[in-house]
Enzyme design. Sequence first.
Site, PDB file in Angstrom:
ATOM      1  N   HIS A 170       4.391   4.220   1.049  1.00 45.63           N
ATOM      2  CA  HIS A 170       4.787   5.236   0.073  1.00 45.63           C
ATOM      3  C   HIS A 170       4.044   5.003  -1.235  1.00 45.63           C
ATOM      4  O   HIS A 170       3.653   3.876  -1.547  1.00 45.63           O
ATOM      5  CB  HIS A 170       6.287   5.157  -0.219  1.00 45.63           C
ATOM      6  CG  HIS A 170       7.166   5.637   0.891  1.00 45.63           C
ATOM      7  ND1 HIS A 170       7.283   6.966   1.232  1.00 45.63           N
ATOM      8  CD2 HIS A 170       7.991   4.961   1.726  1.00 45.63           C
ATOM      9  CE1 HIS A 170       8.160   7.089   2.229  1.00 45.63           C
ATOM     10  NE2 HIS A 170       8.580   5.887   2.554  1.00 45.63           N
ATOM     11  N   CYS A 208       5.695   7.078   6.812  1.00 48.89           N
ATOM     12  CA  CYS A 208       6.964   6.422   7.126  1.00 48.89           C
ATOM     13  C   CYS A 208       7.644   7.121   8.304  1.00 48.89           C
ATOM     14  O   CYS A 208       7.160   7.014   9.430  1.00 48.89           O
ATOM     15  CB  CYS A 208       7.854   6.382   5.885  1.00 48.89           C
ATOM     16  SG  CYS A 208       9.192   5.170   5.998  1.00 48.89           S
TER      17      CYS A 208
END
Length: 520
Positions: A454, A340
């Site tokens: 994630h 991310c």
Amino acid sequence: MTNTKAPLGRVLMVQGTSSFAGKSTTVAGLCRVFSQAGFRVAPFKAQNMSNNAAVTHDGGEVGRAQAVQAIAARVPVTADMNPVLLKPQSDQTSQIVVLGTAHRVANAREYYALKSSLWPVVTGALDRLRAAYDVVVMEGAGSPAEINLAQYDIVNMRVARHADAPVVIVGDIDRGGVFAALYGTVALLPPEERALVRGFIINKFRGDASLLTPGFAMLQDRTGIPTLGVLPYLDLSRLPEEDGPDRAAPARVRGDDAVIDVVVMRLPRIANLDEFQPLALEDGVRVRFVDSPSDVGGPDLIIIPGTKSTMADLAWLREKGLDRTICERRDAGTPVLGICGGYQMLGTRLVDEHGAEAMGDVAGLSLLPVRTSFSPEKVTRRVTAFVAASNELWSADGGVGLDAYEIHMGRTRADAEASLGSAPFTVSTNESTSATTSDGSCSADGLVVGTYLHGLFENAVIRRGLVARLASRKGVALSEPRSVPSIDDALDELAAALREHLDVDAIAEMTHLPSLTVSA
């Protein structure tokens, strides 16, 4: 006309003498206890502050603790379970997420000015849960005795008053002074709020609990409130953590010695740090959080994790000299994984023209041929991911679907002057399982991998594939991996501990339930 509206579900509220007293864990354990007794139960926290977030099935964003509590309750997590989420973006500001959607960025004074408009959001979410479930276990935040902030309260005693909820207060004895903390908390409450407190729980005790017995009697004599039990210091390593002071502690190593050494950059605004816990629980793997070049050493993998403030944390990496260390280790052959915000840092440029994080245009680490532009609209979605291309971290797996989720403000694209390397993953969303898109980027030599996904390490296939790949690169053999117990197993153990050490009959009575006996 007769009012046929269904009665609202019962409520119980868990508050604490301070942050990290054990409220979230106690709520999770109680949710599993109520579920085991056959009741439809839901967790609720009006306002949470954490950069550890989860994504609901419909794309909303909530605190990770409420997602775990929903697992404990055996129900899907919804935005109503955490209607207000504050995600710290700097020392002065937080992003405000309302009913799962990013609302705005505000400082403390601006947020307090908003609270009157957020109160109907809180009560509406709670009332919807009470209409849908038999029991709602509510969690407070910090302490209800923060008298300087009482006028702004939308998460502690104001919620208890709205629901006329019995309150139990948890105190952390490991910090010392637990009797003073419990007594002082109650003493600072006004009479109408003090009357709602029905019990104390002492948490994180090590030693002979019988030595505390005289204190219970004296505390009850002074407050009129009984102590419902003493919870021992429990091993919670299998449950995802919230942001806390222990986040940088070296992870537990399974086995006598670590074979694989993984270094994670301890960014100031690190997000979703709990996703590394399953990796740390693998036999022979050590996960270290570092914030200094001298602590990096010669790891087998460097991870730049997610962050709520990518550009600020990139500046922090440079200030610390960790940017040079990462590039030097990569040149020496160490794989680098960016997740991310960490993926965004690996690119050539980061541009924020809208002030989504901080207005600016800065150079990235230039380890991947991509650039990121920040947008006011946040992407939050659950996906099914597939390893699409082999690299130095994973081998293409032939189509094994992995559960993952995305939370990001940035949009990352290939540099205009460069072609995007093989994407490490493809993803499909819950809405369209047939259509897939590419995720992430990989360097030509496979040493640097970036992804927006994630939760990858919660998947045994991806986790053990990574460990096997790193061991192969190192030329070492790993023992056959043991089964890592599931979060669900850990929650059953937590519920068993609560049943053993707390007066669950008293909890059933104050919640107006006949019994909390495990149903057949």
